[in-house]
Scaffold this active site. Structure first.
Site, short mmCIF file in Angstrom:
data_model
loop_
_atom_site.label_atom_id
_atom_site.label_comp_id
_atom_site.label_asym_id
_atom_site.label_seq_id
_atom_site.Cartn_x
_atom_site.Cartn_y
_atom_site.Cartn_z
N ASP A 66 7.81 0.35 -1.80
CA ASP A 66 8.36 1.62 -2.29
C ASP A 66 9.87 1.54 -2.42
O ASP A 66 10.50 0.57 -2.01
CB ASP A 66 7.97 2.78 -1.35
CG ASP A 66 8.04 2.39 0.13
OD1 ASP A 66 8.94 1.63 0.50
OD2 ASP A 66 7.20 2.86 0.91
N ASP A 135 2.43 11.11 10.18
CA ASP A 135 1.46 11.97 9.50
C ASP A 135 0.37 11.17 8.79
O ASP A 135 -0.41 11.72 8.01
CB ASP A 135 2.15 12.91 8.51
CG ASP A 135 2.89 12.15 7.39
OD1 ASP A 135 2.87 10.89 7.39
OD2 ASP A 135 3.49 12.81 6.53
N HIS A 137 0.81 8.58 6.66
CA HIS A 137 1.09 8.00 5.34
C HIS A 137 1.29 6.49 5.45
O HIS A 137 1.73 5.99 6.49
CB HIS A 137 2.31 8.66 4.68
CG HIS A 137 3.63 8.33 5.29
ND1 HIS A 137 4.34 9.20 6.08
CD2 HIS A 137 4.40 7.21 5.20
CE1 HIS A 137 5.48 8.64 6.45
NE2 HIS A 137 5.53 7.42 5.93
N GLU A 142 1.96 10.36 0.88
CA GLU A 142 1.91 11.46 1.83
C GLU A 142 0.51 12.08 1.89
O GLU A 142 -0.32 11.85 1.01
CB GLU A 142 2.93 12.53 1.43
CG GLU A 142 4.37 12.05 1.37
CD GLU A 142 5.01 11.88 2.74
OE1 GLU A 142 4.27 11.81 3.75
OE2 GLU A 142 6.25 11.81 2.80
#
Length: 260
Positions: A66, A135, A137, A142
């Protein structure tokens, strides 16, 4: 999915062993490189092996997961600069052998498609190193991300920006709101996925990833659908696993012919 529970330094050694085996057995290996704190011990170990044992990356290619959108390419937290400082500049990759999504492109949609095409052109990624967010990801996919998604623009969740503020002098307002990220579908095409998670703050995400239902609410659960995914966690990150004892027993009793 194989789950390995061991001390942090042992996890890094296991991943480095898998990378070294690939480098020595394949003439043109392709690595998937993650940023963040999770793979740092791995990169340190690989750099040590390069310096001391002459482990070479000269024939290898690398693809990043990314990149932030909106940071100038000279910014120290631009992921291309981060991965260069943490790993690439410490070994002997060839010129332009490591590339990432172009977060500075005028046409981000076209840049995303071009990135997936570049990965496909070299035959796909042999071994992808991954981390996981609190979370759930992976890369910057996400919660709510499509399990079949491709490289694309994503808006970062507030929690992710808070988690990453430590890299921006603690100022969350400096953390970009958008990124380009490999999609979950893109990541799943790698032949071997190796995800590292350490620390108690990752325990719930690890529990959901390994033992929860496959769901876009916990994007890393997509790894349950991969034929060769290795999850490497320390005791703290494994503390919520209901089958932790079984995973330890299974790894301790692997057959000699079994490899990561």
């Amino acid at each position: 999915m194989e789950v390995i529970i061991a001390p942090d330094h042992e996890l890094a050694t296991l991943v480095a062993d898998a990378v070294e085996r690939l480098l020595r057995e394949e003439s043109s290996p392709v690595l998937g490189l993650a940023t963040g704190s999770s793979p740092l011990r791995v990169y340190d170990e690989l750099a040590r092996r390069h310096e001391q044992d002459k482990l070479s990356f000269a024939g290898a290619r690398g693809f990043m997961l990314d990149e932030y959108v909106g940071l100038p390419i000279s910014h120290p937290q631009c992921y291309r600069n981060v991965i260069d400082a943490e790993f690439v500049s410490r070994v002997d990759f060839g010129d332009a052998a490591v590339q990432g999504p172009n977060g500075a492109a005028e046409d981000l949609v076209a840049a995303s498609a071009e990135y997936d095409h570049a990965i496909a052109e070299v035959g796909g990624i042999d071994l992808q190193i991954l981390g996981i967010g609190t979370d759930g990801h992976i890369a910057f996919n996400e919660p709510g991300s499509s399990l079949c998604s491709r490289t694309r623009v994503k808006t970062l969740a507030d929690q992710t920006r808070l988690d990453n503020a430590r890299f921006f002098n603690g100022d969350v307002d400096q953390v970009p709101r958008h990124c380009l990220t490999q999609g979950l579908g893109t990541i799943r095409e790698a032949r071997h996925l190796m995800l590292i998670a350490t620390g108690g703050n990752k325990a719930e995400a690890v529990h959901q990833m390994v033992e929860g239902p496959v769901s876009s609410m916990w994007p890393a659960t997509v790894l349950q659908m991969h034929p060769h995914a290795t999850i490497l966690v320390d005791d703290a990150a494994a503390s919520r696993l209901q089958l932790g004892d079984y995973y330890r027993q299974t790894y301790a009793n692997k057959l000699d012919r079994q490899r990561l």
